[in-house]
Design an enzyme around this catalytic site. Sequence first.
Site, PDB file in Angstrom:
ATOM      1  N   ASP A 306      -4.574   3.384   1.662  1.00 20.12           N
ATOM      2  CA  ASP A 306      -3.410   2.606   1.039  1.00 20.12           C
ATOM      3  C   ASP A 306      -2.987   1.599   1.752  1.00 20.12           C
ATOM      4  O   ASP A 306      -2.915   1.630   3.284  1.00 20.12           O
ATOM      5  CB  ASP A 306      -2.460   3.911   1.080  1.00 20.12           C
ATOM      6  N   ASP A 343      22.961  -3.092   0.845  1.00 20.25           N
ATOM      7  CA  ASP A 343      21.563  -2.671   0.776  1.00 20.25           C
ATOM      8  C   ASP A 343      21.132  -2.179   1.976  1.00 20.25           C
ATOM      9  O   ASP A 343      20.795  -2.796   3.053  1.00 20.25           O
ATOM     10  CB  ASP A 343      20.504  -3.857   0.318  1.00 20.25           C
ATOM     11  N   GLU A 347      14.056  -3.388   3.442  1.00 29.18           N
ATOM     12  CA  GLU A 347      14.029  -4.944   3.156  1.00 29.18           C
ATOM     13  C   GLU A 347      15.642  -5.652   3.144  1.00 29.18           C
ATOM     14  O   GLU A 347      15.411  -6.804   3.527  1.00 29.18           O
ATOM     15  CB  GLU A 347      13.555  -5.109   1.373  1.00 29.18           C
ATOM     16  N   THR A 378      17.953  -2.442 -14.058  1.00 24.04           N
ATOM     17  CA  THR A 378      18.282  -3.841 -13.761  1.00 24.04           C
ATOM     18  C   THR A 378      17.375  -4.562 -12.814  1.00 24.04           C
ATOM     19  O   THR A 378      17.088  -5.791 -12.838  1.00 24.04           O
ATOM     20  CB  THR A 378      19.675  -3.947 -13.220  1.00 24.04           C
ATOM     21  N   ARG A 379      16.720  -3.740 -11.997  1.00 26.44           N
ATOM     22  CA  ARG A 379      16.030  -4.079 -10.988  1.00 26.44           C
ATOM     23  C   ARG A 379      16.675  -5.217 -10.063  1.00 26.44           C
ATOM     24  O   ARG A 379      16.063  -6.337  -9.737  1.00 26.44           O
ATOM     25  CB  ARG A 379      14.626  -4.817 -11.448  1.00 26.44           C
ATOM     26  N   LYS A 392      20.717 -10.125  -6.067  1.00 22.84           N
ATOM     27  CA  LYS A 392      19.349 -10.463  -5.672  1.00 22.84           C
ATOM     28  C   LYS A 392      18.389  -9.537  -6.231  1.00 22.84           C
ATOM     29  O   LYS A 392      18.820  -8.228  -6.609  1.00 22.84           O
ATOM     30  CB  LYS A 392      18.983 -10.346  -4.237  1.00 22.84           C
ATOM     31  N   ASP A 512      -0.953  11.691  -1.759  1.00 25.26           N
ATOM     32  CA  ASP A 512      -0.020  12.818  -1.565  1.00 25.26           C
ATOM     33  C   ASP A 512       0.498  13.124  -3.060  1.00 25.26           C
ATOM     34  O   ASP A 512       0.935  14.354  -3.130  1.00 25.26           O
ATOM     35  CB  ASP A 512       1.044  12.268  -0.777  1.00 25.26           C
TER      36      ASP A 512
END
Lengths: 673, 563
Positions: A306, A343, A347, A378-379, A392, A512
């Site tokens: 992965d 946030d 990230e 909405t992402r 953002k 997994d």
Amino acid sequence: MSNAETISLFDAGIMRRAGLDALAKLNPVTLMRNPVIFVTEIVSALVTATGIEALVTHRPAEFPLVIAAWLWLTVIFATFAEAVAEGRGRARAETLRRARSDTMAKLLTNPPNRALYKPTAAPDLRQGDIVLVEMGDIIPSDGEIIEGVASVNESAVTGESAPVVREAGGDRSAVTGGTQLVSDWLVIRITADAGNTFLDRMISLVEGAERRKTPNEIALNILLAGLTLVFLIAVVTLVGFGAYSGTSFSIPVLAALLVCLIPTTIGGLLSAIGIAGMDRLVRFNVVATSGRAVEAAGDVDALLLDKTGTITFGNRMASAFYPVNGVQERDLAQACAMASLGDETPEGRSILALARDKYSLTPERPADATIIPFSANTRMSGIDSAGQAYRKGAVDSVLKALNTQGDDAFAQAAARIGRAGSTPLAVALNDKLLGLIELKDIVKPGIKERFAALRAMGIRTVMVTGDNRVTAAAIAAEAGVDDYIAEATPQNKLDYIRKVQEEGRLVAMCGDGTNDAPALAQADVGVAMQTGTQAAREAGNMVDLDSDPTKLIEIVEIGKQLLITRGALTTFSIANDISKYFAILPAIFVSTYPQLGVFNIMHLRSPESAILSAVIFNALIIVVLVPLALKGVKFRAIGAAALLKRNLLIYGLGGLIAPFAGIKLIDMLLGLI
Amino acid sequence: MTIQGFAYIALVFLLVLGAAFPLGRYLAAIFEGRVRFLRPLETGIYRLAGVDERRAMGWQSYAVALLLLSVIHFALLYAILRLQFYLPMNPQHIAGMSPRLAFNTAASFATNTNWQAYAPEAQISDGAQAYGLAVHMFISAAAGIAAAAAMMRAFTGNAARLGNFYVDLTRITLYLLLPGALIAAVVLVLAGVPQSFSGFITAHTLQGGTQTIAIGPVAMQEAIKELGTNGGGFFNANSAHPFENPNGWTNLFENWLLLVIGFALPIAFGHMVKDKAQGRALMAAMAIILALGCIGAYAAEAHGNPLQIAAGVAPGGNWEGKEMRFGIAPSTTFNVSATGTSTGAVDSFTDSYTPLGGAVPLFLMQLGEVTPGGVGSGFYTIIVFALFSVFIAGLMVGRTPEYLGKKVQAKEIKLAMLGVLILTLFILAGAGFSLVTKSGLASLANAGPHGLTEMLYGWTSATENNGSAFAGLSADTPLLDYGLGAAMLFGRFAFMIPVLAIAGSLAAKPRLAASAGTFPTTGPLFIGLLIGVIIILGGLQFLPADTLGPLAEHVLLQAGKIF
């Protein structure tokens, strides 16, 4: 976890117990599984009887009795080697067993109703029973969560003390018996009968109790049994050749010749090598459901890894700001930082860190701020403060929300970021597009070199990622993998594995989720993560307790190490025969043909001493090699041809020469007594 | 020892190995059905015999077909030998063979051994030689090569099919053995070997007496005798007889003939698996052991017998039992080549060699006849050793053992071990038992270790299907006729059937792709490993017996004691 502790090679407790076990293992019924040592035992008994007979009839009994003693020691050393290996496994199992306390389970009599339960002892639970587990309870058995969310302390199994969240549905729905709930409650469907839980299987595997011989071990055993028979024929028929030549051989002499010729060294160490291989895996916090999987790991020639967490750090990090529409980069950075204040993801934190590092911007969260959390719908995420809306999010989502197309410069910048394998995030203030943040996947340092080493071993690495082809290609190039699967779905993973297998290659992968289960089952070596679902754990043939996908590489190395150790000691054992001939043959024939003494090139003192020295060497070499059998011959990623040359030189040539020195030395020491 | 002697050995190897490469490519073409110059005849045979040439067989059908053919031919040959008195072409009116001798002889020729317990000139008719023995020299050789072709196919595909035995047999006979023997026979006739069905010639000597000179279809039998690694000579003296082997040139030619197919088969294998280096590696291992044997035997013989040297009667080595017209190096090279190929032929008498010179042929046979061994059998036997090599040492690269991408697992090892056990059992138990029976001891011509070697050599030769004799051993006794007959049958079929089963098992496995992590089965390292495994697994179990035979005799000879 104590699994990770190293147990001293000569731990006193293990040694004591192993000594007793070694004697218990002399039982011929159980020893019959090991033909070489079984024959040695029979021969030892025969020589002992001869010695006792000589004693009773007042004939010289010293020689037969001394030979008998050393032959018995040969057998005991072999059983001791196995007992030591098992002892080390048992020590690890003890720590596991401590985790399994006899808990009382709350068996739900009318499942939807959590109030009605009957206290039931955990061992009485059956597959399919529904139980309630509440804060502070020990989970009574392996199961699948059907209702609830809770944090679970799994340190009993994984050694990791930070609790993990387990919830119904999704990839985190499996719970393991013996772990403890530290918050909330769960309703669990039991998936394993008592005695067959994950913990039980782990214990029996590391103890070696349920150890079945692996395919290669079976084949090797046949070879060793065959060689034993061949040399048995050679020694028995020697009686005829001797009778013709006017020589009669005594039973101790023939027994000594036989035991020295049959491959007792590898015969004695074979099962210890196998147990130690499993043990080595356990020390890496990986549990294999069968020894066969460990062998297959050595054969693997394609690794499906992965991307996230294995090849790159799990999270992407902000690496640059790209302002558009004449916005100053500093202003963009300021807006980005504001948008990320709420946030808490890695990230988000990396964006704040970049703004601070680049422009010393350290905005505080305003008191009136409203956090707009990220939603799959909405992402986008951001913050509303003082009438300003900082946002953002994914480029297309932001564009859609602003109802704009963005200009060419914006589109080009976004495309450039994508081509480099990074992820662009669009940033907006109110309804104005400010620019882009580049979130970069950071490839782990040193991983490229590891892949190069794997390639030298003949193993191809394949990166599996959900990213698009462009991103995947860029990261694949940076990490130096041989191939990649972009936009991976369970189906195309499975297809890829099948395709590689049809080319005649063996594949290892880790996974997994429940949707990984088919691919895990299809792969020759499937490593399931302990954090994964029950389905994944059932489908794989190994479980990684640390849930660290990088380990696949170590698992392959452990498999190879196991095979190399077995091969090295087999080669050594068989090569030993030549020098033993030079010790024994002149000794047993010299009374008939004194001129054959010229073949006594080691100049051993007397025929008796020569035979005894060979027998003693043959017994002691087993003990000398026990540490090597347990620790394993080191695997080196230098390519098969170079590795073969090296090992043939050490164990083949070494096996030819070492006994000459050893037997001579023992003969000299015997002369001192 | 002379430069010329070593140069002769080098010449033999140069000629043989040089020819093996093109012949190997031709063999691969035969096995793959690409040789068709007698196609009408070939298809005619299939039509007549009702063979469907497209039907490929699994290993069981292949083995059954091979076995059935051998049984039929065994029975037929037995009948011919018993009834030869009544059969045509018996100008000398030779009587039928005794049951036990006929059993022994039929077993011998059905197994490509050509052990001769009978005296050919006196006990077998021209007809029986021609349509009995010579036919078998073709059939048993072709059957061996067919089994080798089946083994090669185990590595070429993924289907569990080994080809069609009848087709292989027909093609090998039509395109290899018949034309090869024909050409060789013409060459031998040109060099002075007789070819006639006129029976004995009665000559009147100068002294006025009469002498019966036996001749017959010698050239034809000689050609297939060497080409098919058979070894059954037309005359009791075998290739030492001037009619079988008139001069140095025929000696060299016959030496070449008996080696060339054996060395071409690994090359054919390389072509079949599309990896020529694999074939070359097997060939190199065969050639190195044989070369060491040739050099060792020549050195021992050229050095000579210390007693003869002391008496001043050993000019340039031990000449006892050797033909002056050949010389020492050509004689030892011929005998070593013959024992290295399971050809029973001899052009000098191993019984008369120095102990070490005689030990070389004995040891080459004990190694399992892989240097290069009998036609076909040598190839499939060295494959068994290659499987053992990768199995023992292959683990040391960190992968489970594989040979040419085929995993070597319990089944293959079990079958291979079974074969080794059968060979070991017959050689050691047979010789060991014979040496303690009155009947066995009565067969010996010499006492002491030399006698032991005679008996050990006989059982080794029979079990390994070589057929050469150490001389001195009177083999036409109930014990040895039946015992060695059984040894020949078991040595051939109880080894070949497990080998075909191995081929079947390997053929059914997927061929795994090679990578940098794969055990390399070419190059000097593997060749050295293979030689080591052949010596350890093939030879070590015989060392105690050999020590009481030739090695004891050698040290006693150095001390001045002879037998």
